[in-house]
Design an enzyme around this catalytic site. Structure first.
Site, PDB file in Angstrom:
ATOM      1  N   GLU A 149       0.795  -1.237   0.000  1.00 29.01           N
ATOM      2  CA  GLU A 149       0.000   0.000   0.000  1.00 29.01           C
ATOM      3  C   GLU A 149       0.827   1.286   0.000  1.00 29.01           C
ATOM      4  OE1 GLU A 149      -2.742  -0.404   3.283  1.00 29.01           O
ATOM      5  OE2 GLU A 149      -3.731  -2.135   2.386  1.00 29.01           O
TER       6      GLU A 149
ATOM      7  N   GLU B 176      -6.086 -10.801  -0.985  1.00 29.38           N
ATOM      8  CA  GLU B 176      -6.929 -10.524   0.196  1.00 29.38           C
ATOM      9  C   GLU B 176      -8.396 -10.464  -0.189  1.00 29.38           C
ATOM     10  OE1 GLU B 176      -5.476  -7.171   2.492  1.00 29.38           O
ATOM     11  OE2 GLU B 176      -3.394  -7.607   2.003  1.00 29.38           O
TER      12      GLU B 176
HETATM   13  C1  XIL Z   1      -5.661  -6.054   8.789  1.00 27.76           C
HETATM   14  C2  XIL Z   1      -6.056  -7.204   9.708  1.00 27.76           C
HETATM   15  O1  XIL Z   1      -7.051  -7.984   9.071  1.00 27.76           O
HETATM   16  C3  XIL Z   1      -6.547  -6.674  11.028  1.00 27.76           C
HETATM   17  O2  XIL Z   1      -6.785  -7.732  11.949  1.00 27.76           O
HETATM   18  C4  XIL Z   1      -5.511  -5.696  11.624  1.00 27.76           C
HETATM   19  O3  XIL Z   1      -6.039  -5.114  12.786  1.00 27.76           O
HETATM   20  C5  XIL Z   1      -5.141  -4.622  10.624  1.00 27.76           C
HETATM   21  O4  XIL Z   1      -4.720  -5.213   9.403  1.00 27.76           O
HETATM   22  N1  XIL Z   1      -4.833  -4.672   3.939  1.00 27.76           N
HETATM   23  C6  XIL Z   1      -3.770  -5.442   4.357  1.00 27.76           C
HETATM   24  C7  XIL Z   1      -3.903  -6.247   5.576  1.00 27.76           C
HETATM   25  O5  XIL Z   1      -2.757  -5.521   3.632  1.00 27.76           O
HETATM   26  O6  XIL Z   1      -2.676  -6.432   6.236  1.00 27.76           O
HETATM   27  C8  XIL Z   1      -4.926  -5.671   6.535  1.00 27.76           C
HETATM   28  O7  XIL Z   1      -5.092  -6.583   7.617  1.00 27.76           O
HETATM   29  C9  XIL Z   1      -6.235  -5.436   5.818  1.00 27.76           C
HETATM   30  C10 XIL Z   1      -6.051  -4.454   4.684  1.00 27.76           C
END
Ligand code: XIL
Length: 349
Positions: A154, A264
């Site tokens: 990101e 994701e």
């Molecule tokens: C999120 C997790 O799912 C949560 O449990 C944590 O509190 C924050 O991070 N994009 C990503 C992930 O790349 O690492 C994120 O994960 C969700 C969005």
């Protein structure tokens, strides 16, 4: 009953019996989900679904900066190692996630406390030490189980801009220079690890996707050791996928010679809406994503950001939507599960 008909009845397996990973592997596709360590250790049903269906898992939080380096220079790999050992034992691969991420949720207190004060030189020193230590650890400990890593996550903002107001951006004036440096540290620490850039909102043509393409082209031009691109694909009715557009965009990235992973995936639905229509909308979204990935040869993994609504990051989310996964709160497969199964049976076309 004729003998052959009886035999085919006996050998016919109900559709629900085939593990997703078996269906996926015939198309050279890895399939899996983000996983949490607590239920992995305490919940047999959670574990059983993973070992039956998945060929790859991503630690949802266990490999993040905060988890691995809770004190400066003092690494804690205990939880991460247990996850890797579980995966190794069951022949499951692990996607490492993630090293460079600006999100406050990823930073330990000792970084946050001085967040404004770290100088560019200090930021560089911190990141280099972290990247080298973590990758070296999993090279030794995982013995190939951790096969790829989202080295950076990101870096690009919603308008396609470089996220400049972050700690790591202090290291370099532009994202190509920053990532070129970081990916070289990673490659030096483990030459066989596949190195990925990961982001959201880059799945369909638009400002952010254009910025991602420019970034990746810049890295290719510099001969940065990058192997792949992770596309997060957090979708919902508000961020509705148009899979013809997704496929077009995937082909552009593949044209750079990168391996693509869906990293994701989820499709959130409104709280309280259990209508057949809404569940079908979700199922169609899952099937569409699998099909788009299967159509593009470079797409080698489909990973969701959870697989059961019972263990879900949406529970922390006030947006009024969630239940984004394959199984409901009780662990019962939703239409989305069956849609994934049948999309996998159709394969690459
Ligand atoms: C999120 C997790 O799912 C949560 O449990 C944590 O509190 C924050 O991070 N994009 C990503 C992930 O790349 O690492 C994120 O994960 C969700 C969005």
């Amino acid at each position: 009953m004729p003998f052959l008909a009886a035999l085919s009845l006996l050998t016919a397996t109900p559709a629900s019996a085939a593990p997703l990973k078996t269906l996926a592997s015939s198309h050279q596709l890895l399939i899996g989900s983000a996983v949490r360590t607590d239920p992995l250790e305490q919940d047999a049903e959670y574990r059983a679904f993973i070992t039956k269906h998945f060929s790859v898992i991503t630690p949802e939080n266990a490999f993040k900066f905060e988890a691995l380096q809770p004190e400066r220079g003092k690494f804690d790999f205990a939880e991460a190692d247990r996850l890797v050992e579980f995966a190794r034992k069951h022949g499951i691969k692990v996607r490492g996630h993630t090293l460079l991420w600006h999100h406050p949720g990823a930073f330990p207190a000792w970084i946050k406390e001085r967040e404004k004060e770290w100088t560019p030189a200090e930021a560089k020193e911190l990141l280099e030490a972290h990247v080298r230590a973590v990758i070296t650890h999993f090279r030794k400990q995982g013995k190939g189980t951790v096969f790829c890593f989202d080295v950076a996550n990101e870096l690009i903002g919603d308008q396609g801009e470089y996220r400049k107001d972050t700690l790591w951006a202090r290291i370099a004036p532009d994202p190509v220079t920053l990532l070129d440096q970081v990916f070289r540290w990673a490659r030096a620490a483990d030459p066989s690890l596949k190195l990925f850039y990961n982001d959201y909102g880059i799945e369909m043509p638009g400002k952010k996707a254009d910025a991602a393409l420019r970034l990746l082209e810049g890295l290719k031009k510099k001969k940065t050791p990058i192997d792949g691109l992770g596309l997060q694909m957090h979708f919902s009715r508000r961020f509705r996928p148009d899979y013809a557009k997704v496929e077009t965009q995937l082909r552009k990235y593949a044209g750079l010679g990168l391996t693509l992973h869906v990293t994701e995936f989820d499709y959130a639905i409104p709280d309280g809406d259990d209508s057949a229509e809404t569940l079908k909308e979700q199922a169609d979204a899952y099937a569409g994503a699998i099909r788009a990935c299967l159509k593009v040869k470079a797409c080698k993994a489909f990973v969701t950001w959870g697989f059961t609504d019972r263990v879900s990051y949406f529970k922390q989310d006030p947006s009024g939507e969630g239940r984004a996964f394959l199984l409901d709160e009780k662990g019962v497969p939703k239409p989305a599960f069956h849609a994934v199964e049948s999309a996998l049976r159709q394969g690459r076309r």
